[in-house]
Each structure stands twice: as structure tokens, then as C-alpha cells.
Design a protein around this motif. Structure first.
Motif, short mmCIF file in Angstrom:
data_model
loop_
_atom_site.label_atom_id
_atom_site.label_comp_id
_atom_site.label_asym_id
_atom_site.label_seq_id
_atom_site.Cartn_x
_atom_site.Cartn_y
_atom_site.Cartn_z
N ASN A 1 58.17 117.24 194.98
CA ASN A 1 57.90 117.21 193.55
C ASN A 1 58.00 118.61 192.94
O ASN A 1 58.57 118.78 191.86
N LEU B 1 59.08 111.86 195.34
CA LEU B 1 58.42 112.71 194.35
C LEU B 1 56.92 112.49 194.31
O LEU B 1 56.15 113.44 194.11
N ARG B 2 56.47 111.26 194.50
CA ARG B 2 55.03 110.99 194.45
C ARG B 2 54.30 111.36 195.75
O ARG B 2 53.29 112.06 195.71
#
Length: 408
Positions: free
Chosen positions: A356, A349-350
Motif C-alpha cells: 500500500n 493493497l489492504r
């Protein structure tokens, strides 16, 4: 065409050979040793087994020396799920009778009638299988370490809450060497309250800590000397001995997990697919090795991405009958791959704007966190399958799409 079924057991195995019409050609009872393996191979050769056209074999396990012997050459070995074999048994007998020779015959008939519906064991390389052994062992050691840590935490809550308060600022505190060394030095709260600042500093140094020793020693001393309730002295000492016994198990589990992690870090980069897997956002060496261990390096194993998604448990399952229909998560799956996929989806996600954005879209449509993570892993399985089957240029495009904010 000849088909072979083997009912696997710990000491002996029952073997059955049938032809296209279902006629039983031969049955044997072989031992689980080199002599038994030789007898089995001679039996297969007697009925036409050759290097160019080996006899396919059905067995209820995918591991062990017997499977390793059978997988030599081009022979297809089918690992039949015991639950599926039990359902096939009911097709041949409604009396629910069961015997080991009968189970071997059922396995041979499974190949005779439905070999196209079952997948043979993948043709993974030796390095790929070695990485699978190490990655699974490291995963088991990590789970074992966490289980023992939870047991230790539960015990400390009963008589030594000050220790839990002292280690609370550390991530996975009980598994830290500083925590283990302090618990060995002071296994009971009474002994911890008597520790001097010098003794605490010495324990921290023995654990390998290099910085912040004075500040941590002062913090520990203040927590240990805070007044709290105590068990009677004899009971407290007995609980301390129980805690030390658990601590020995925890230290062994921590050492095993660390040693196996080092072994994975040494073996995984040597694999040809390592560069491909590590190029995906969110995948490090340990997580990529676990995914390779479960998917394997046989790029023809899955015909399309749908098979990989179902194997990983990332795709939902539909149950429909008449006017009733329900869509639920898939329970029959590769639990190890599903576990690794959940962490991969979270870790991506980062570093991945695309991942994301996909996760946020799923949350906005009403998915809970776990469902959105599962849907994201579903998409990642699609990209992994593309990376395994498509060209290098396609792989680069896939990775760029994941890293960018382009909708998938």
C-alpha cells in the motif's frame, strides 16, 4: 552437433536436421499419430540422438502430443514464436517464398545460429503442468462467463430493464443462481408482472437461497409490477426465447467455472510451492494457481528477476534512436500472467502495508492507477523470483517486508 526443426501442422509435420555447418542432413514428412512420432524418434536416433545427449528440437508450438513426446528425457525443446520464425525466414530468402519443408529448415538453423538467444520449454513437474491446465481452463471459463453475461445484460436492456434493476444490488447479479432461476420462471416483463409473491419465493428457494426470501420476494414483486414500456407481445416473446437461449449458455459457463475452481482447490495445495505462494499478501488459491501456471515450478527458468518482469509485462520497454527516447508499457508479454498480476497488486493493497505504501508513493509521483498497479506488480515479481531462488529465511524476510510498512 545436430539440430532439428519441425514445422508443425494439424495433420502432418515436416522435419529437417542440420549440422554445425548448416548442411541439410535429412528431411522427413511425418504424420500426427503414433506411427509418425515413432518415425520421428527413429530418425533422431539414426543421427546420434541418445538419452545422455539428445538432439535439441525447435518447433512453433509449446502444446500437443508431439511436444509431449519430444519432451521425454533430457531433450531441450524450443518453442519459437511464429513471428520470430518469419523474421528468420527473411534472412535466407528475399523472394518471400515459403514452404513447410523450408520452414522446418529455418527452425533448425535458428538453433544452429542463435540457440543461446532462445529459452527452452521449462522443466516443470507433472503436477505443475496439471495445475496449469486447470488454472488456465478456469480462467477461460471465467472470461467466457463474463462475456455471455455481458451479452445477456445487453439483451435485457433492450426489452426487460426491470430485471436489471432487480438484480442491480447483487455483485455480478446475472451470474447468481437466484437471477438465473427468476429469468427462467419469467423470461418476459409481461410474465414477470403476473408473478405472485409465492411464485417468486418458490423460485428463490429452488435456486438454493436460504435467508431473506420474503424481503427479496416483496422487492422483486414491486419492481416487476412497476409500469414500463413494452414491445409488442409477439416481439417480446421472441426476445424472451432469445434470452432463454443465452441463459442456457450462461448456466453452462457458470457450472464450468465453479467445477474447475473446485478442481484447482483440490490440486493446488498438493504442490510444494503452494505454501510459498499463499504466504504472499493478496494471493488466494485461485490467483496463486494462475501465477504458478504461468511461471511454472522450474526455478531455473529465469536467470534473474528482470526476465520474469519482462515475461509478465510488468517492466517498461525503452525505445531509443539518436536523440529520441521513449519509455512505454510492454505489449508483448504473457497476457494471463499480466492479468493475474493486476488482480494480485490490487488485492495486496489492504493486507500488505508495504504494498500500500509503495502504491501511494507511485500515485504521489504522478502515476495513474493502472501505472501504479503495474509498478507494484513489478516489485512483486522481484519478490517471487527471490522466493523461488533464495533460502527459506530470505522468503520469510520478503514476506515480512511486504506485510510491514518498510519501503521496498
Amino acid at each position: 552437433m545436430i539440430y532439428c526443426g519441425i514445422d508443425w501442422a494439424e495433420r502432418t509435420h515436416d522435419v529437417a536436421l542440420v549440422n554445425d555447418s548448416g548442411e541439410l542432413l535429412a528431411k522427413r514428412h511425418v504424420t500426427d499419430d503414433a506411427a509418425g512420432y515413432r518415425l520421428l524418434l527413429d530418425l533422431l536416433i539414426e543421427y546420434g540422438d541418445t538419452e545422455e545427449k539428445p538432439i535439441p528440437v525447435a518447433i512453433e508450438t509449446s502444446r500437443g502430443l508431439l511436444v509431449a513426446v519430444l519432451r521425454t528425457g533430457k531433450r531441450k525443446v524450443f518453442a519459437i514464436n511464429p513471428m520470430a520464425a518469419a523474421r528468420y525466414r527473411d534472412r535466407h530468402s528475399v523472394s518471400r517464398k515459403k514452404s513447410d519443408p523450408g520452414d522446418a529448415l529455418v527452425l533448425a538453423n535458428i538453433l544452429r545460429t542463435d540457440m543461446h538467444a532462445h529459452r527452452p520449454l521449462p522443466d516443470d513437474s507433472d503436477l505443475g503442468r496439471a495445475i496449469a491446465v486447470l488454472a488456465r481452463a478456469q480462467q477461460d471459463a471465467t472470461w467466457n462467463r463474463q462475456q455471455i453475461s455481458n451479452q445477456l445484460r445487453s439483451l435485457l436492456r433492450e426489452y426487460y430493464p426491470a430485471a436489471l434493476e432487480a438484480f442491480a444490488p447483487w455483485t455480478n447479479g446475472l451470474c447468481r443462481p437466484e437471477a438465473r432461476e427468476l429469468l427462467k420462471t419469467a423470461p418476459t416483463p409481461t410474465r414477470a408482472a403476473k408473478l405472485s409473491r409465492t411464485q417468486i419465493q418458490a423460485a428463490l428457494k429452488r435456486s438454493g437461497r436460504k435467508r431473506g426470501i420474503e424481503a427479496e420476494a416483496d422487492r422483486f414483486r414491486e419492481i416487476f409490477r412497476t409500469g414500463s414500456a413494452h414491445h409488442p407481445l409477439l416481439v417480446e416473446e421472441a426476445l424472451g426465447k432469445q434470452m432463454l437461449a443465452l441463459l442456457v449458455q450462461l448456466e453452462a459457463a457458470c457450472t464450468a467455472a465453479d467445477d474447475l475452481a473446485i478442481a484447482v482447490e483440490e490440486a493446488f495445495p498438493r504442490h510444494p510451492d503452494a505454501e510459498v505462494l499463499l504466504s504472499f499478501p493478496g494471493l488466494g488459491i485461485q490467483l496463486a494457481a494462475r501465477i504458478l501456471a504461468e511461471i511454472g515450478d522450474d526455478h531455473t527458468r529465469f536467470a534473474d528477476a528482470r526476465g520474469l518482469k519482462a515475461y509478465a509485462g510488468a517492466s517498461p520497454i525503452t525505445r531509443a534512436s539518436g536523440k529520441k527516447s521513449s519509455i512505454t508499457r510492454r505489449w508483448v508479454k504473457n497476457d494471463r500472467l499480466n492479468h493475474a498480476g493486476y488482480f494480485w497488486a490490487f488485492a495486496s493493497l489492504r493486507p500488505s502495508a508495504g504494498a500500500n505504501a509503495h502504491y501511494r508513493r507511485r500515485r504521489e509521483t504522478g502515476d495513474w492507477h493502472a501505472a501504479a498497479q503495474r509498478n507494484l506488480f513489478n516489485r512483486q515479481c522481484h519478490e517471487v523470483n527471490a522466493a523461488a531462488t533464495e533460502s527459506r529465511a530470505c522468503l520469510q524476510w520478503v514476506v515480512m517486508t511486504m506485510k510491514s510498512g518498510i519501503p521496498w
